[in-house]
Scaffold this motif. Structure first.
Motif, short mmCIF file in Angstrom:
data_model
loop_
_atom_site.label_atom_id
_atom_site.label_comp_id
_atom_site.label_asym_id
_atom_site.label_seq_id
_atom_site.Cartn_x
_atom_site.Cartn_y
_atom_site.Cartn_z
N GLU A 36 0.82 -0.87 -0.19
CA GLU A 36 -0.18 -0.41 0.10
C GLU A 36 1.23 1.38 -0.16
O GLU A 36 1.29 1.68 1.30
N PRO A 37 0.90 2.17 -1.57
CA PRO A 37 1.90 2.55 -1.25
C PRO A 37 1.22 4.24 -0.51
O PRO A 37 2.46 5.03 0.14
N HIS A 38 0.32 4.67 -0.58
CA HIS A 38 -0.59 5.31 -0.44
C HIS A 38 0.32 6.49 -0.65
O HIS A 38 0.12 8.19 0.52
N THR A 39 1.09 7.08 -2.13
CA THR A 39 1.58 8.28 -1.52
C THR A 39 0.40 9.06 -2.05
O THR A 39 0.99 10.50 -2.25
N LEU A 40 -1.01 9.08 -2.78
CA LEU A 40 -1.45 9.65 -3.29
C LEU A 40 -1.65 11.10 -1.64
O LEU A 40 -2.57 11.74 -2.28
N VAL A 41 -1.70 10.26 -0.95
CA VAL A 41 -2.12 10.96 0.50
C VAL A 41 -1.16 12.02 1.02
O VAL A 41 -1.20 13.54 1.86
N ALA A 42 0.49 12.27 0.47
CA ALA A 42 1.07 13.23 0.19
C ALA A 42 0.84 14.58 -0.30
O ALA A 42 0.21 14.78 -1.07
N ARG A 43 1.64 14.99 0.69
CA ARG A 43 0.90 16.71 -0.13
C ARG A 43 1.20 17.58 -0.80
O ARG A 43 0.88 18.34 -1.60
N SER A 44 2.12 17.09 -0.77
CA SER A 44 3.45 16.98 -1.83
C SER A 44 3.39 16.17 -3.38
O SER A 44 3.94 16.30 -4.49
N PHE A 45 2.62 15.91 -3.64
CA PHE A 45 1.97 14.71 -4.78
C PHE A 45 2.69 15.10 -5.83
O PHE A 45 2.90 14.62 -6.99
N GLU A 46 1.68 16.15 -6.06
CA GLU A 46 1.59 16.88 -7.51
C GLU A 46 2.91 17.52 -8.21
O GLU A 46 2.86 17.78 -9.03
N GLU A 47 3.99 17.74 -6.41
CA GLU A 47 5.63 18.39 -7.26
C GLU A 47 6.20 16.95 -8.44
O GLU A 47 5.44 15.95 -7.77
N GLU A 69 -2.62 -0.46 -8.43
CA GLU A 69 -2.33 -0.13 -6.98
C GLU A 69 -3.04 -0.13 -6.07
O GLU A 69 -4.14 0.81 -6.70
N GLY A 70 -2.96 -0.35 -4.60
CA GLY A 70 -4.14 -0.25 -3.91
C GLY A 70 -3.81 0.49 -1.77
O GLY A 70 -3.27 -0.54 -1.64
N SER A 71 -4.77 0.91 -2.52
CA SER A 71 -3.96 1.67 -0.35
C SER A 71 -4.92 2.55 -0.12
O SER A 71 -6.14 3.07 -0.81
N THR A 72 -5.77 1.79 0.90
CA THR A 72 -6.81 2.48 1.72
C THR A 72 -6.85 3.45 1.89
O THR A 72 -8.01 4.17 2.49
N GLY A 73 -5.45 4.63 2.48
CA GLY A 73 -6.03 5.33 2.35
C GLY A 73 -6.71 6.72 1.55
O GLY A 73 -6.83 7.76 2.15
N TYR A 74 -6.86 5.76 0.79
CA TYR A 74 -7.58 6.44 -0.35
C TYR A 74 -8.92 7.13 -0.17
O TYR A 74 -9.17 7.79 -0.67
N THR A 75 -9.58 6.10 0.40
CA THR A 75 -10.86 6.20 0.66
C THR A 75 -11.11 6.94 2.00
O THR A 75 -11.92 5.89 3.11
N LYS A 76 -10.14 7.29 2.92
CA LYS A 76 -9.91 7.96 3.71
C LYS A 76 -9.84 9.70 4.04
O LYS A 76 -9.01 10.70 4.66
N LEU A 77 -11.36 10.53 3.17
CA LEU A 77 -11.19 11.77 3.09
C LEU A 77 -11.55 12.17 3.57
O LEU A 77 -11.22 13.83 3.13
N VAL A 83 -7.63 13.99 -2.21
CA VAL A 83 -7.21 12.82 -3.39
C VAL A 83 -7.64 12.18 -4.28
O VAL A 83 -6.79 12.64 -5.97
N PRO A 84 -8.52 12.34 -4.61
CA PRO A 84 -8.96 12.49 -6.44
C PRO A 84 -8.61 13.62 -7.37
O PRO A 84 -8.16 13.60 -8.05
N GLU A 85 -8.82 14.33 -6.22
CA GLU A 85 -8.04 15.64 -7.00
C GLU A 85 -6.63 15.00 -7.21
O GLU A 85 -5.90 15.57 -8.88
N LYS A 86 -5.73 14.90 -7.20
CA LYS A 86 -4.29 14.69 -7.48
C LYS A 86 -4.63 13.99 -7.69
O LYS A 86 -3.28 13.52 -9.15
N ALA A 87 -4.67 12.42 -7.76
CA ALA A 87 -5.23 10.92 -8.86
C ALA A 87 -5.43 11.87 -10.91
O ALA A 87 -4.61 11.57 -11.24
N ARG A 88 -6.82 12.92 -10.37
CA ARG A 88 -7.17 13.35 -11.89
C ARG A 88 -6.40 14.16 -12.42
O ARG A 88 -5.66 13.74 -13.16
N ALA A 89 -4.77 15.24 -12.11
CA ALA A 89 -4.10 15.56 -12.31
C ALA A 89 -2.61 15.25 -12.54
O ALA A 89 -2.37 15.20 -13.53
N VAL A 90 -2.57 13.96 -11.96
CA VAL A 90 -1.31 13.35 -12.48
C VAL A 90 -1.64 12.46 -13.51
O VAL A 90 -0.84 12.16 -14.24
#
Length: 290
Positions: A36-47, A69-77, A83-90
């Motif tokens: 579970e990388p959980h990378t999308l929950v990082a504040r700096s992910f869009e960098e 990839e599967g990270s359960t933190g992605y539905t702890k909004l 998180v969905p906005e970061k995913a869409r942007a990247v």
């Protein structure tokens, strides 16, 4: 290097690990070794520098493989914003989203034991589910998935009911592979996972915890340690899990049903169900004591 073509976004304690393992058993699908990388929950992910590191998780994917990839933190909004906005942007708008959901009373009990094993909550489940908001918020499946649908569209989402997955595993995996655009005649399954229930518990305090929970360890060190060495290390520094506490009382189950009823109706509509995904009777049946 690739980025994910699809994400398994949760829910926590709803079979996401087994689901990812089953999907990864197909040669057209690639998952990174980091569970579970959980990378999308990082504040700096869009960098740019941050998601270039993320790309390295998928460097071993073969040409033509779909990456996920599967990270359960992605539905702890309620805890991690945008998180969905970061995913869409990247990743772009064509990314597919898979969300597996479980009878919320069952999920909450499993969630409580997960935290109790780690020493994060007390044994008194009736007290803790009212004290710790995560238990209810993670179970608001409709609320959690709506922002993902807004960003990626209804056609790019798949809701899986955990109970259907358990009873018809190959059928559900075949349907999910079809959703991802992978046509199969027969389905191979991965290894069943139950890591949160019986496995030894890693250190929860101190320097070792910082190392074992660091992204550097998960990405670069853990995958390179032979399994037999890992097993020896775990036997020395991990501890046995505690016994399970009592199940939820009938009163607490009624409290939870009242809190979650509207959201259950919402996720049922989103999933295209004619009836509620879980009836009141099904949820009440889980209560273990009066």
């Amino acid at each position: 290097m690739s980025l994910p073509d699809f994400l398994v976004v949760g829910a926590m304690k709803a079979g996401t690990t087994s689901l990812c393992s089953d999907l990864a058993a197909n040669p057209e699908i690639f998952f990174p070794s980091v569970k579970e990388p959980h990378t999308l929950v990082a504040r700096s992910f869009e960098e740019e520098s941050h998601y270039e590191e993320y790309r390295k998780l998928f460097v071993e994917a073969e040409k033509g493989q779909l990456c996920g990839e599967g990270s359960t933190g992605y539905t702890k909004l309620h805890k991690f914003e945008r998180v969905p906005e970061k995913a869409r942007a990247v990743f772009g708008k064509g990314t597919k989203i898979i969300y597996i959901v479980r009878n919320p009373i069952d999920r909450i009990q499993s969630h409580h034991y997960h935290l109790y094993r780690k020493g994060s909550v007390s044994k008194d489940i009736d007290r803790e589910v009212k004290r710790v908001s995560d238990f209810i918020e993670v179970s608001r499946y409709g609320m959690q998935i709506e922002p993902w649908i807004r960003k990626f569209g209804d056609k790019n989402k798949k809701i899986i009911k955990f109970e259907n997955y358990i009873s018809e595993r190959k059928k559900v995996i075949k349907e999910t592979l079809g959703f991802l655009g992978v046509e199969v005649n027969s389905v191979e399954l991965g290894t069943e996972k139950n890591e949160g229930e019986n496995n030894l518990i890693p250190p929860q305090i101190g320097f070792l915890k910082k190392i074992l929970h660091s992204q550097f360890y998960k990405t670069f060190i853990h995958p390179r340690i032979p399994k037999n060495i890992l097993d020896i290390l775990k036997s020395k520094i991990y501890k046995k899990p505690p016994s399970r506490p009592n199940t939820l009382s009938k009163e607490t189950v009624s409290f939870l049903i009242n809190k979650l009823n509207k959201d259950i109706e919402k996720i049922s509509r989103i999933a295209g169900c004619d009836e509620k995904m879980w009836s009141v009777q099904e949820m009440n049946a889980i209560a273990g004591r009066s």
